[in-house]
Design a protein around this motif. Structure first.
Motif, PDB file in Angstrom:
ATOM      1  N   TYR A 192       0.822  -1.151   0.076  1.00  0.00           N
ATOM      2  CA  TYR A 192      -0.106   0.064   0.058  1.00  0.00           C
ATOM      3  C   TYR A 192       1.045   1.115  -0.034  1.00  0.00           C
ATOM      4  CZ  TYR A 192      -4.100  -3.014   1.080  1.00  0.00           C
ATOM      5  OH  TYR A 192      -5.183  -3.732   0.952  1.00  0.00           O
ATOM      6  N   SER A 193       0.280   2.494  -0.718  1.00  0.00           N
ATOM      7  CA  SER A 193       0.955   3.755  -0.534  1.00  0.00           C
ATOM      8  C   SER A 193      -0.100   4.572  -0.576  1.00  0.00           C
ATOM      9  CB  SER A 193       2.015   3.743  -1.691  1.00  0.00           C
ATOM     10  OG  SER A 193       1.396   3.625  -2.787  1.00  0.00           O
ATOM     11  N   PHE A 194       0.340   5.992  -0.710  1.00  0.00           N
ATOM     12  CA  PHE A 194      -0.500   7.028  -0.989  1.00  0.00           C
ATOM     13  C   PHE A 194      -0.486   7.584  -2.171  1.00  0.00           C
ATOM     14  CE2 PHE A 194      -0.100   7.731   3.824  1.00  0.00           C
ATOM     15  CZ  PHE A 194      -1.091   6.800   4.053  1.00  0.00           C
ATOM     16  N   ALA A 195      -1.303   7.832  -3.036  1.00  0.00           N
ATOM     17  CA  ALA A 195      -1.300   8.736  -4.308  1.00  0.00           C
ATOM     18  C   ALA A 195      -0.463  10.223  -3.928  1.00  0.00           C
ATOM     19  CB  ALA A 195      -2.958   8.935  -4.799  1.00  0.00           C
ATOM     20  N   GLU A 196       0.192  10.380  -5.001  1.00  0.00           N
ATOM     21  CA  GLU A 196       1.211  11.433  -4.999  1.00  0.00           C
ATOM     22  C   GLU A 196       0.214  12.670  -5.080  1.00  0.00           C
ATOM     23  OE1 GLU A 196       4.213  11.951  -4.623  1.00  0.00           O
ATOM     24  OE2 GLU A 196       4.257   9.736  -4.191  1.00  0.00           O
ATOM     25  N   SER A 197      -0.763  12.781  -5.636  1.00  0.00           N
ATOM     26  CA  SER A 197      -1.785  14.240  -5.935  1.00  0.00           C
ATOM     27  C   SER A 197      -3.020  13.594  -5.074  1.00  0.00           C
ATOM     28  CB  SER A 197      -1.887  14.374  -7.135  1.00  0.00           C
ATOM     29  OG  SER A 197      -2.627  15.475  -7.204  1.00  0.00           O
TER      30      SER A 197
END
Length: 404
Positions: A192-197
């Motif tokens: 999992y990660s977070f969207a850059e924008s």
């Protein structure tokens, strides 16, 4: 101080003599207001002085440690044989009161009380105070001295990795940070990660795309799940999905809530289907706007943002931007909407709240941005069946609670 008086013309010889006298006796005078024949007398101005720090090159620096107990107050002192005034402007950074006058005879002391407000973010703020001394009846008041107050920002406050800089109240005391973008899942790397924008994303679906940004139902707790390139969770500080009550408090019940939410509708590239997106501003946004001179005339109104540049600006100020991604149809939800009315709803964000339904079934409550039949500008919290359904897809935006 703003009255003007007509003055007699001086001969050229007397003008030169007065100018020379002023150059010798008034080294602290910076400038006179433009006015032919307006030459100061020999009134002197000594200062400024403060009792807790040194003024260097006309600047007084206040570290943020001085504001541990709230606003910081002190006196700026001058002495003069003329009457001294504060001749500057009002500021949201500080307030300055009338001076306490002491002393007798030719010179008097003027102690101006100054109160500087605590910093609101990590940026430094500064404001220049201008003092004036009143000369004799044949002249106007003239700028005599400047002092710049520099208030250091909250340099020791660190934003969690992967989070927005703004702080938000969810009720129950304390504040949280929100992730910089919606949760994403990399199906190839299984992470999992977070969207850059948070205002420019693509809709990815499980089983169809490598990067998944839409999920069929609420994921479980992320307090122990690692998220790539984000602050790790531990026993005290962790990522979580807000509950229904927390979403409701953030949108409707926190202080100035009606001024801290803004709708936007821009092009299809950034706003799929031209649906309505939502911007939620940090708790201290109005105070920051007053201090920094930001325009707040459109806050709380409907469709106030129409360009990507406006979203970028609010993003840089720590705003939470919820894109209109994800969708539901009426058959997915528990509500009074007849099932034969296959009405689509867009902008779905899962909460962590669940509710028992008939026959032992469960529903998850989702925040829906574009339920046009609701009364609160399209915002609604809707109970969604936890049955498999291809049309049911929502976003997850995590918040980070920081105890230490």
């Amino acid at each position: 101080m703003n009255t003007q008086t007509s003055y007699p013309n001086y001969s050229m010889k007397k003008l030169f003599r007065l100018a020379a006298l002023a150059a010798v006796t008034l080294p602290l005078l910076v400038a006179c207001k433009p006015n032919d024949g307006n030459q100061p007398t020999n009134n002197e101005l000594d200062g400024p002085y403060v009792d807790f720090a040194e003024i260097v090159n006309g600047k007084l620096v206040l570290d943020n440690e001085k504001f541990t107990n709230g606003a910081f107050s002190f006196d700026i002192t001058y002495s003069s044989n003329g009457e001294v005034y504060y001749n500057g402007e009002e500021s949201h950074i500080l307030t300055i009161g009338d001076p306490k006058v002491t002393g007798e005879g030719a010179k008097k002391g003027y102690a101006f009380p100054v109160t500087v407000n605590p910093p609101l973010d990590s940026e430094d703020a500064e404001f220049t105070l201008v003092f004036a001394v009143k000369y004799d009846a044949n002249t106007t008041e003239s700028e005599a001295n400047k002092l710049t107050i520099i208030r250091k920002g909250l340099q020791n406050v660190s934003t969690p990795k992967g989070a927005l800089t703004g702080k938000f109240s969810l009720g129950g005391g304390g504040q949280v940070y929100f992730a910089k973008g919606n949760l994403e899942y990399d199906s190839l790397l299984n992470q999992y990660s977070f969207a850059e924008s948070q205002y420019k994303e693509e809709e990815g679906r499980l089983g169809l795309d490598r990067y998944v940004s839409l999920f069929p139902q609420t994921a479980y707790s992320f307090s122990s799940w690692p998220i790539f390139d984000a602050e790790p969770s531990d026993d005290d500080n962790y990522w979580f999905i807000p509950t229904t009550e927390q979403w409701n408090y953030l949108i409707y019940k926190r202080a100035n809530a009606d001024k801290l939410r803004v709708w936007y509708q821009i092009n299809d590239e950034l706003n799929p289907g031209s649906q309505h997106g939502l911007v939620l501003l940090p708790d201290n946004y109005l105070d920051l706007a007053a201090e920094k001179g930001w325009d707040v005339s459109n806050l709380g109104q409907y469709f106030t943002i129409t360009t990507e540049e406006e979203l970028k600006l609010l993003d840089s100020r720590g705003a939470l931007i919820l894109m209109p991604m994800g969708s539901l149809v009426s058959s997915d939800i528990y509500s009074d909407i007849p099932l034969e009315e296959a009405r689509a709803m867009y902008g779905v964000y899962w909460s962590s709240s669940q509710q028992s339904e008939d026959e032992g079934k469960m529903s998850t409550i989702a925040l829906v941005l574009n339920d046009v039949k609701s009364e609160d500008n399209g915002l609604n919290l809707i109970r969604v069946h936890q049955d498999e359904h291809s049309a049911r897809m929502g976003c997850i935006r995590l918040a980070y609670i920081k105890f230490k």
